[in-house]
Design an enzyme around this catalytic site. Structure first.
Site, PDB file in Angstrom:
ATOM      1  N   HIS A  24       0.817  -1.213   0.000  1.00  0.00           N
ATOM      2  CA  HIS A  24       0.000   0.000   0.000  1.00  0.00           C
ATOM      3  C   HIS A  24       0.859   1.276   0.000  1.00  0.00           C
ATOM      4  O   HIS A  24       0.745   2.081  -0.920  1.00  0.00           O
ATOM      5  CB  HIS A  24      -1.009  -0.015   1.144  1.00  0.00           C
ATOM      6  CG  HIS A  24      -1.702   1.289   1.344  1.00  0.00           C
ATOM      7  ND1 HIS A  24      -2.565   1.822   0.404  1.00  0.00           N
ATOM      8  CD2 HIS A  24      -1.646   2.187   2.357  1.00  0.00           C
ATOM      9  CE1 HIS A  24      -3.003   2.995   0.841  1.00  0.00           C
ATOM     10  NE2 HIS A  24      -2.459   3.234   2.021  1.00  0.00           N
ATOM     11  N   GLU A  73       0.069   5.745  12.464  1.00  0.00           N
ATOM     12  CA  GLU A  73      -1.323   5.332  12.659  1.00  0.00           C
ATOM     13  C   GLU A  73      -1.449   3.832  12.943  1.00  0.00           C
ATOM     14  O   GLU A  73      -2.278   3.420  13.754  1.00  0.00           O
ATOM     15  CB  GLU A  73      -2.097   5.684  11.378  1.00  0.00           C
ATOM     16  CG  GLU A  73      -3.585   5.703  11.520  1.00  0.00           C
ATOM     17  CD  GLU A  73      -4.235   6.268  10.277  1.00  0.00           C
ATOM     18  OE1 GLU A  73      -5.138   5.597   9.750  1.00  0.00           O
ATOM     19  OE2 GLU A  73      -3.862   7.378   9.835  1.00  0.00           O
ATOM     20  N   ASP A  74      -0.619   3.015  12.285  1.00  0.00           N
ATOM     21  CA  ASP A  74      -0.825   1.567  12.314  1.00  0.00           C
ATOM     22  C   ASP A  74       0.310   0.741  12.915  1.00  0.00           C
ATOM     23  O   ASP A  74       0.240  -0.486  12.903  1.00  0.00           O
ATOM     24  CB  ASP A  74      -1.085   1.063  10.888  1.00  0.00           C
ATOM     25  CG  ASP A  74      -2.381   1.603  10.311  1.00  0.00           C
ATOM     26  OD1 ASP A  74      -3.284   1.960  11.087  1.00  0.00           O
ATOM     27  OD2 ASP A  74      -2.485   1.669   9.078  1.00  0.00           O
ATOM     28  N   ASP A 107      -3.288   8.369  -1.700  1.00  0.00           N
ATOM     29  CA  ASP A 107      -3.796   7.356  -0.774  1.00  0.00           C
ATOM     30  C   ASP A 107      -5.234   6.982  -1.130  1.00  0.00           C
ATOM     31  O   ASP A 107      -5.584   5.796  -1.198  1.00  0.00           O
ATOM     32  CB  ASP A 107      -3.697   7.883   0.661  1.00  0.00           C
ATOM     33  CG  ASP A 107      -4.117   6.868   1.712  1.00  0.00           C
ATOM     34  OD1 ASP A 107      -3.799   5.675   1.555  1.00  0.00           O
ATOM     35  OD2 ASP A 107      -4.739   7.284   2.705  1.00  0.00           O
ATOM     36  N   HIS A 113       3.243   7.165   5.485  1.00  0.00           N
ATOM     37  CA  HIS A 113       1.988   7.799   5.895  1.00  0.00           C
ATOM     38  C   HIS A 113       1.147   6.995   6.885  1.00  0.00           C
ATOM     39  O   HIS A 113       0.352   7.579   7.617  1.00  0.00           O
ATOM     40  CB  HIS A 113       1.159   8.220   4.670  1.00  0.00           C
ATOM     41  CG  HIS A 113       0.393   7.124   4.015  1.00  0.00           C
ATOM     42  ND1 HIS A 113       0.944   6.300   3.045  1.00  0.00           N
ATOM     43  CD2 HIS A 113      -0.884   6.719   4.183  1.00  0.00           C
ATOM     44  CE1 HIS A 113       0.030   5.442   2.644  1.00  0.00           C
ATOM     45  NE2 HIS A 113      -1.091   5.664   3.323  1.00  0.00           N
ATOM     46  N   ASP A 114       1.307   5.690   6.933  1.00  0.00           N
ATOM     47  CA  ASP A 114       0.520   4.884   7.878  1.00  0.00           C
ATOM     48  C   ASP A 114       1.340   4.342   9.048  1.00  0.00           C
ATOM     49  O   ASP A 114       0.806   3.606   9.878  1.00  0.00           O
ATOM     50  CB  ASP A 114      -0.142   3.706   7.144  1.00  0.00           C
ATOM     51  CG  ASP A 114      -1.404   4.112   6.404  1.00  0.00           C
ATOM     52  OD1 ASP A 114      -2.028   5.129   6.780  1.00  0.00           O
ATOM     53  OD2 ASP A 114      -1.780   3.412   5.442  1.00  0.00           O
TER      54      ASP A 114
END
Length: 178
Positions: free
Chosen positions: A34, A64-65, A121, A60-61
Site C-alpha cells: 500500500h 497510525e498503524d 492514498d 503515511h501509515d
C-alpha cells in the site's frame, strides 16, 4: 545521502514497521504494498519528484498503524517529512466515524504536500476496493467508502489534475456524485 539511497532507506523503514501486517483483501496482500503503491502513484502518475512527499507517502501509515512515533520519523527523516505525515495521520484514539468526519473537514486546510499524499492514498484505496473487496465488506459498505472518499477528495481539488482526473473516473464508474 543521495535521494535514491534516502528513498530506499525510507522504504526499508516502512517495510520493517509493516512487516507483520496484511491488507484486508481476499489475498491478504502484504501491507507494505500500500505505501509503496501510494508513492508510485505520486511518482509515475502525478509526476511528483519531491523526495519529502515520496518519503511521507511511504511513511503515511506508520504512526497510525504501528509503534512508530512522530519523533522517530523526525529523527530519521527530518522535520518536513514528519509534518507531512502528521497532517495525514488519523488519531486512532477517536471513533472511526469521528476520524472520517475530521478527514473531510481537514482536507481543504492541509499543506499542498499533504494533499498530494492524501489524493494518492485515496486513489490507491479506491482502486484496491475495485480490485478486491475486503473480507466482510458488503456492496453497500464499499459504496459508502466511495461516497466518503468523494467528500474528502472534494476538499483536495486543485492539487494535482492527473490524480483528480483518475479519481473522478472512479467516482463516475461507481455513480458517486455531489
Amino acid at each position: 545521502m543521495s535521494e535514491v539511497a534516502l528513498l530506499l532507506e525510507t522504504t526499508h523503514f516502512a517495510a520493517e514497521k509493516h512487516k507483520t501486517q496484511r491488507r484486508k483483501d481476499v489475498e491478504k496482500t502484504p501491507y507494505i504494498n500500500h505505501p509503496i503503491g501510494v508513492a508510485r502513484i505520486l511518482s509515475h502518475e502525478a509526476g511528483i519528484s519531491d523526495i519529502t512527499v515520496l518519503q511521507a507517502a511511504l511513511l503515511h501509515d506508520t504512526v497510525e498503524d504501528t509503534d512508530t512515533t512522530f519523533q522517530e520519523i523526525e529523527e530519521k527523516f527530518g522535520l518536513e517529512v514528519r509534518k507531512i505525515v502528521e497532517e495525514v495521520t488519523d488519531d486512532k484514539s477517536l471513533p472511526r466515524l469521528v476520524r472520517k468526519r475530521l478527514q473531510i473537514q481537514h482536507a481543504p486546510h492541509c499543506s499542498h504536500k499533504a494533499k498530494l499524499v492524501k489524493l494518492a492514498d485515496k486513489l490507491y484505496n479506491l482502486r484496491d476496493l475495485n480490485r478486491s473487496t475486503p473480507n466482510g465488506w458488503s456492496a453497500q459498505r464499499v459504496q459508502e467508502y466511495f461516497q466518503w472518499a468523494f467528500l474528502v477528495v472534494k476538499g483536495l481539488r486543485g492539487t494535482n489534475p492527473a490524480m483528480e482526473q483518475s479519481l473522478e473516473q472512479l467516482f463516475i464508474q461507481k455513480g458517486v456524485t455531489a
